[in-house]
Design a protein around this motif. Structure first.
Motif, PDB file in Angstrom:
ATOM      1  N   ASN A 153       0.795  -1.237   0.000  1.00 37.59           N
ATOM      2  CA  ASN A 153       0.000   0.000   0.000  1.00 37.59           C
ATOM      3  C   ASN A 153       0.827   1.287   0.000  1.00 37.59           C
ATOM      4  N   SER A 154       2.148   1.156  -0.220  1.00 33.84           N
ATOM      5  CA  SER A 154       2.959   2.381  -0.375  1.00 33.84           C
ATOM      6  C   SER A 154       4.270   2.050  -1.075  1.00 33.84           C
ATOM      7  N   PHE A 155       4.934   3.078  -1.572  1.00 32.65           N
ATOM      8  CA  PHE A 155       6.254   2.921  -2.175  1.00 32.65           C
ATOM      9  C   PHE A 155       7.263   3.478  -1.186  1.00 32.65           C
ATOM     10  N   GLN A 156       8.322   2.726  -0.931  1.00 27.71           N
ATOM     11  CA  GLN A 156       9.298   3.164   0.063  1.00 27.71           C
ATOM     12  C   GLN A 156      10.694   2.918  -0.471  1.00 27.71           C
ATOM     13  N   GLY A 212      13.488   1.190  -9.603  1.00 29.11           N
ATOM     14  CA  GLY A 212      12.271   1.488  -8.860  1.00 29.11           C
ATOM     15  C   GLY A 212      11.491   2.609  -9.513  1.00 29.11           C
ATOM     16  N   LEU A 213      10.780   3.373  -8.699  1.00 26.59           N
ATOM     17  CA  LEU A 213       9.928   4.461  -9.188  1.00 26.59           C
ATOM     18  C   LEU A 213      10.661   5.421 -10.121  1.00 26.59           C
ATOM     19  N   ALA A 214      11.950   5.657  -9.856  1.00 23.42           N
ATOM     20  CA  ALA A 214      12.715   6.596 -10.674  1.00 23.42           C
ATOM     21  C   ALA A 214      12.701   6.227 -12.154  1.00 23.42           C
ATOM     22  N   GLY A 215      12.621   4.908 -12.436  1.00 26.77           N
ATOM     23  CA  GLY A 215      12.540   4.464 -13.820  1.00 26.77           C
ATOM     24  C   GLY A 215      11.314   5.026 -14.527  1.00 26.77           C
ATOM     25  N   LEU A 216      10.283   5.334 -13.766  1.00 28.52           N
ATOM     26  CA  LEU A 216       9.049   5.895 -14.329  1.00 28.52           C
ATOM     27  C   LEU A 216       9.052   7.418 -14.304  1.00 28.52           C
ATOM     28  N   THR A 217       9.461   7.959 -13.137  1.00 29.23           N
ATOM     29  CA  THR A 217       9.308   9.410 -12.930  1.00 29.23           C
ATOM     30  C   THR A 217      10.530  10.188 -13.405  1.00 29.23           C
ATOM     31  N   GLY A 218      11.682   9.514 -13.493  1.00 31.84           N
ATOM     32  CA  GLY A 218      12.909  10.211 -13.826  1.00 31.84           C
ATOM     33  C   GLY A 218      13.440  11.073 -12.677  1.00 31.84           C
ATOM     34  N   ILE A 219      12.737  11.073 -11.556  1.00 27.42           N
ATOM     35  CA  ILE A 219      13.143  11.901 -10.417  1.00 27.42           C
ATOM     36  C   ILE A 219      14.189  11.158  -9.578  1.00 27.42           C
ATOM     37  N   ASP A 220      15.287  11.803  -9.289  1.00 26.53           N
ATOM     38  CA  ASP A 220      16.381  11.139  -8.595  1.00 26.53           C
ATOM     39  C   ASP A 220      15.979  10.657  -7.199  1.00 26.53           C
ATOM     40  N   ALA A 221      15.136  11.431  -6.534  1.00 29.06           N
ATOM     41  CA  ALA A 221      14.697  11.047  -5.182  1.00 29.06           C
ATOM     42  C   ALA A 221      13.883   9.760  -5.187  1.00 29.06           C
ATOM     43  N   ASP A 222      13.384   9.381  -6.358  1.00 27.43           N
ATOM     44  CA  ASP A 222      12.596   8.142  -6.444  1.00 27.43           C
ATOM     45  C   ASP A 222      13.458   6.903  -6.676  1.00 27.43           C
ATOM     46  N   ARG A 223      14.775   7.093  -6.774  1.00 25.00           N
ATOM     47  CA  ARG A 223      15.649   5.954  -7.016  1.00 25.00           C
ATOM     48  C   ARG A 223      15.550   4.958  -5.872  1.00 25.00           C
ATOM     49  N   PHE A 224      15.310   3.675  -6.245  1.00 25.54           N
ATOM     50  CA  PHE A 224      15.226   2.590  -5.267  1.00 25.54           C
ATOM     51  C   PHE A 224      13.959   2.650  -4.434  1.00 25.54           C
ATOM     52  N   LYS A 225      12.985   3.446  -4.867  1.00 30.63           N
ATOM     53  CA  LYS A 225      11.670   3.357  -4.218  1.00 30.63           C
ATOM     54  C   LYS A 225      10.885   2.230  -4.871  1.00 30.63           C
ATOM     55  N   PHE A 226      10.564   1.207  -4.072  1.00 29.17           N
ATOM     56  CA  PHE A 226       9.800   0.064  -4.570  1.00 29.17           C
ATOM     57  C   PHE A 226       8.497  -0.041  -3.811  1.00 29.17           C
ATOM     58  N   LYS A 227       7.529  -0.675  -4.447  1.00 32.22           N
ATOM     59  CA  LYS A 227       6.297  -0.977  -3.718  1.00 32.22           C
ATOM     60  C   LYS A 227       6.669  -1.929  -2.576  1.00 32.22           C
ATOM     61  N   VAL A 228       6.257  -1.611  -1.383  1.00 31.39           N
ATOM     62  CA  VAL A 228       6.548  -2.478  -0.241  1.00 31.39           C
ATOM     63  C   VAL A 228       5.867  -3.824  -0.478  1.00 31.39           C
ATOM     64  N   PRO A 229       6.621  -4.934  -0.518  1.00 26.69           N
ATOM     65  CA  PRO A 229       5.957  -6.217  -0.797  1.00 26.69           C
ATOM     66  C   PRO A 229       5.100  -6.676   0.373  1.00 26.69           C
ATOM     67  N   THR A 230       4.043  -7.403   0.056  1.00 31.45           N
ATOM     68  CA  THR A 230       3.223  -8.015   1.110  1.00 31.45           C
ATOM     69  C   THR A 230       4.067  -9.006   1.900  1.00 31.45           C
ATOM     70  N   LEU A 231       3.818  -9.116   3.181  1.00 33.74           N
ATOM     71  CA  LEU A 231       4.495 -10.165   3.964  1.00 33.74           C
ATOM     72  C   LEU A 231       3.596 -11.383   4.184  1.00 33.74           C
ATOM     73  N   ARG A 232       2.383 -11.336   3.645  1.00 34.27           N
ATOM     74  CA  ARG A 232       1.528 -12.523   3.695  1.00 34.27           C
ATOM     75  C   ARG A 232       2.206 -13.666   2.943  1.00 34.27           C
ATOM     76  N   ASN A 233       2.216 -14.866   3.529  1.00 32.95           N
ATOM     77  CA  ASN A 233       2.800 -16.067   2.905  1.00 32.95           C
ATOM     78  C   ASN A 233       4.281 -15.910   2.589  1.00 32.95           C
ATOM     79  N   VAL A 234       4.963 -15.039   3.327  1.00 31.74           N
ATOM     80  CA  VAL A 234       6.355 -14.736   2.993  1.00 31.74           C
ATOM     81  C   VAL A 234       7.258 -15.961   3.181  1.00 31.74           C
ATOM     82  N   GLU A 235       6.800 -16.914   3.987  1.00 28.02           N
ATOM     83  CA  GLU A 235       7.532 -18.180   4.131  1.00 28.02           C
ATOM     84  C   GLU A 235       7.646 -18.898   2.777  1.00 28.02           C
TER      85      GLU A 235
END
Ligand code: HEC
Ligand code: HEC
Ligand code: HEC
Ligand code: HEC
Ligand code: CA
Ligand code: CA
Lengths: 332, 332
Positions: free
Chosen positions: B218-221, B237-260
C-alpha cells in the motif's frame, strides 16, 4: 435372502471390470476406473509430478511436458527442455499410460516406475541428477514426513520417488468416453457418423494394431508397413535398442484414447491434424486411400474416444527451507 | 424476534468484514475471504491463467512464473521466460495482489487488469503479441463459447482476457493464517515466540511500512532508507518511471503474507532466507541490528502469516482445433 444381497453387488462389480459384457465380441474394451490405488502414495506422487524442484532449473516438472490440463501432453511437435533444449521426439500422453506394455516410443523402460527416473536426469529434459533431486527432497521437511507416512521410513531415495509418481500415474485413466458409454450399452452415445467411422476403423484394419482398452500401447509395429514413412526425425524406433535392421521404425503403437487432445501426431509430431494422421495411416499402414467423407467419419469416431479427464485439486507443495539446496537455472 | 434474527447474522457479517473488532487497535487486519466474485468470469480467467497457448512457445503460462502450488511465485532469483531468457527482477506473488495499490515493483500498472496484458507481450516473458494471443483464443471453440457465456458476446479481445484473469486473481487471497486466527480472537493461535516476534515487529518500526491486511502493497518506500542497499540488479524502482532522482530505489513495499513461501527475497532475489531479509531490513530501513534471538522471533512471527492457499481443481483447457494457430517455440 442374505446370499442375494451379497450376490448382486458382486455381479455389478464383475460387470464393471469386464465391461465388454454389454457388447460381446468387440475388439475394444472400455477403460476401467482406477483400481487398487494406494491413496497416500498417489497423493505424494501427485506432488512430485507437479514439483519443478525435481529439475535443475527449479522450473520444469513432469506436468510441464505432460500437462494434465491439456490431455497429458505439451501439444508441441517436440518438447522444450532444460535451457530451452529442443527435444528429439514428440511427448506421448501420460493418460492411460499404465495400460502400456512398456514405456517410451521404443519401449526402453519396462514400466512407469522405471520410466519416471529417466526425465529427471535427462540433460535436455529436467537436466538434474538423481542425487541432487534426492538432496533437494531431503531438504524439504514436508516431503520427509510424507515419505515416512507412505513408506514407513523417512529416508528418501529415487526408488520411492519413482514408485510414488508411478502410483499417481495409475490414477490417470480416462473412463466414460462417449464410445465407452456405447460399449457399455448406451445406443444413443454415438451419432450415426461416429458409428460409421467405427465400422470403417474395424473393417479397414486399423483395429489390427489399435485394439484393447487403450486402442494401442500393446505392441510394436513398423511405421510405414506398406509404403515408407518419410521424416527428418532421427529416431530409429526399436532398432535403436536392438541394432536389428528389421526393427527400424518399429514404434510402440500409440493409444488412440483422447487422441483429439494429443495433437500433433506421430513420433515426429509432423501430422498437425487428425485428418492428416488418418490419411497417412490408411496409405502407409494399409495401402488404402480414404475418401474425404470416410476420413471425416473416422475422425468423428476418434473424437468420441475423449474420456473423463482426471480431476483433482491442484497440489500445494511443501516449501523449501533455509537448508534446501537451491535451483540453478542459468549456471553450469 | 424477527428483527433479532436478522440482526445477528448482519452483525456477524460486519465482524467478518471488519475483523479487527476482536483486537481493536491492531495495525494489521485479517485477510477477508474472496468477495463479490463473478464465478463464471473467474472460471474463465482461471483457464486463461493456466493456458500456455497465451505464449509464443505454447509452453509458458501465468502459472509457470506465479505457480499456485508454490505460493504464487517461481521461487527463482529472477524468472525464466521465452527462450530461457533471464528475467530482470524477482517475480512477486500473485497471492493477495488484489490488495495492492498498484501492480509491479514500481507500480507501473494501475490494477490487475492493466497488469495482465503486460507479460503476454513481454518478449522475455511469454514473448507473444496481443493480436496472436487473441487469434489463438478465437481458434478455440470452447473458449469462444465461454467468452459468450461470460460477456454476452462471442467476440474475444484483450480487454476481456485481462478482465477475466483479474477476476480469477481476486480469488487468490489467503485468509485464516495462524496470525489471522489470533487477530480474530484465538489466543492460542500464536506461540509465545511468535507473539514476541510480533511485538518486536511493531515496536522496532517494521509496521510503519508493512501494515494493512496485506502487510505491505500500500505504499512505495525507499530500499536502503538508513544505509544504502548494494545490488548488481539494474532496477531503479519508481525513478525508472518518474525520472526523479529522489525516487531511485523506491519500490512498492511487498506483502508479507505467505512470505515463508515467496523466497528468495527483495526485488533482486538476493536474500535467500527470511533471517537474512529481516537482518537487512533492520539495518537498512531502521538502523537497528537485531540479535540472533530477536531475528529468530521475527522470523517465527513471519511464518505465522501463511494462510489457506487457494484450493481448486486443476482446470481442463478446451482443445485447439485444426483451425487454431500453432505455437512457435523455436522459430523467430
Ligand atoms: C522436457 C519434456 C519432458 C519432461 C519434463 C518429462 N517428460 Fe515424459 N516424455 C517426454 C518425451 C519427449 C517422451 C518420449 C520419449 C521417448 O519415447 O523417447 C516422454 C515419455 C514419457 C512416458 C512414456 C509414455 C509412453 O506412452 O511411452 C511417460 C509415462 C512419461 N514421459 C512420464 C513423465 C514423468 C513422470 C515425468 C517427470 C518425472 C516426465 N515424463 C517428464 C517429455 C518429457
Ligand atoms: C500396422 C499397424 C498399424 C495399423 C494397421 C494402423 N496403425 Fe495407426 N499407428 C501405428 C503406429 C506404429 C503409429 C505410430 C507411428 C509414429 O508415430 O511414427 C500409429 C499412429 C496413429 C495415430 C497417431 C497417434 C498419435 O498420438 O500420434 C493415429 C491417429 C492412428 N495411428 C490411427 C490409425 C487409423 C485410423 C488406422 C487405420 C486407418 C491405423 N492407425 C492403422 C500402427 C498402426
Ligand atoms: C516469465 C515469467 C512471468 C510470467 C510468464 C508472468 N509473470 Fe507476472 N511477473 C513476473 C515478474 C518478474 C514480475 C515483476 C515485474 C516488475 O515488477 O517489474 C511480475 C509481476 C506480476 C504481478 C504484480 C504483482 C505485484 O505485487 O506487483 C502480477 C499481478 C502478475 N505478475 C500476474 C501475472 C499474470 C496474470 C500473468 C499471465 C498473463 C503473468 N504474471 C505472467 C514474472 C512473470
Ligand atoms: C521504510 C519502509 C520499510 C520498513 C521500515 C521495513 N520495510 Fe521491509 N520492505 C520494504 C521495502 C521497500 C521492501 C522491498 C525492498 C526490495 O525488494 O528491494 C521490503 C521487503 C521486506 C521483506 C522481503 C519481502 C519479499 O517478498 O521480498 C521482508 C521479509 C521485510 N521487508 C520485512 C521487514 C521487517 C521484519 C522489518 C522491520 C525490521 C521491515 N521489513 C521494515 C520497506 C520497509
Ligand atoms: Ca502427440
Ligand atoms: Ca520473492
Amino acid at each position: 435372502m442374505k446370499l442375494n444381497r451379497l450376490l448382486i453387488p458382486a455381479l455389478l462389480l464383475y460387470a464393471g471390470f469386464q465391461a465388454e459384457a454389454s457388447r460381446p465380441g468387440e475388439p475394444i474394451q472400455p477403460i476401467a476406473p482406477p483400481q487398487e490405488i494406494n491413496l497416500a502414495k498417489s497423493e505424494l506422487g501427485k506432488k512430485l509430478y507437479f514439483d519443478p524442484r525435481l529439475s535443475k532449473s527449479g522450473f520444469i516438472s513432469c506436468n510441464s511436458c505432460h500437462n494434465l490440463s491439456m490431455g497429458g501432453t505439451d501439444n508441441l511437435k517436440t518438447s522444450i527442455g532444460h535451457g530451452w533444449a529442443q527435444g528429439p521426439i514428440n511427448a506421448p500422453t501420460v493418460l492411460n499410460s499404465s495400460l502400456n506394455i512398456a514405456q517410451f516410443w521404443d519401449g526402453r523402460a519396462a514400466d512407469l516406475k522405471e520410466q519416471a527416473g529417466g526425465p529427471i536426469a535427462n540433460p535436455s529434459e529436467m537436466g538434474f541428477t538423481h542425487e541432487l533431486a534426492i538432496s533437494t527432497l531431503e531438504g524439504i521437511p514436508g516431503y520427509v514426513r510424507e515419505f515416512e507416512l507412505v513408506f514407513g521410513s523417512p529416508a528418501v531415495d529415487i526408488d520411492k520417488v519413482t514408485e510414488a509418481i508411478a502410483e499417481f500415474e495409475k490414477t490417470l485413466v480416462t473412463p466414460n468416453s462417449p464410445f465407452d458409454q456405447w460399449l457399455l450399452g448406451d445406443d444413443d452415445a454415438l451419432s450415426a457418423k461416429e458409428l460409421a467411422g467405427y465400422e470403417l476403423f474395424k473393417l479397414s484394419g486399423c483395429i489390427a494394431c489399435h485394439n484393447g482398452p487403450a486402442m494401442g500401447g500393446n505392441s510394436f509395429q513398423k511405421m510405414g508397413l506398406v509404403a515408407p514413412y518419410e521424416t527428418e526425425n532421427a529416431a530409429e524406433g526399436l532398432a535403436g535398442l536392438t541394432g536389428i535392421d528389421a526393427d527400424r521404425f518399429k514404434f510402440k503403437v500409440p493409444t488412440l484414447r483422447n487422441v483429439e487432445l494429443t495433437y500433433p501426431y506421430f513420433h515426429d509430431g509432423e501430422a498437425e491434424t487428425l485428418a492428416e494422421a488418418v490419411d497417412v495411416m490408411g496409405r502407409l499402414q494399409l495401402g488404402r486411400t480414404f475418401s474425404p467423407e470416410e476420413t471425416e467419419q473416422i475422425v468423428a469416431y476418434l473424437k468420441s474416444l475423449t474420456g473423463d479427464q482426471p480431476s483433482f485439486a491442484l497440489p500445494i507443495l511443501p516449501p523449501s527451507t533455509d537448508q534446501t539446496p537451491r535451483p540453478n537455472p542459468f549456471g553450469n
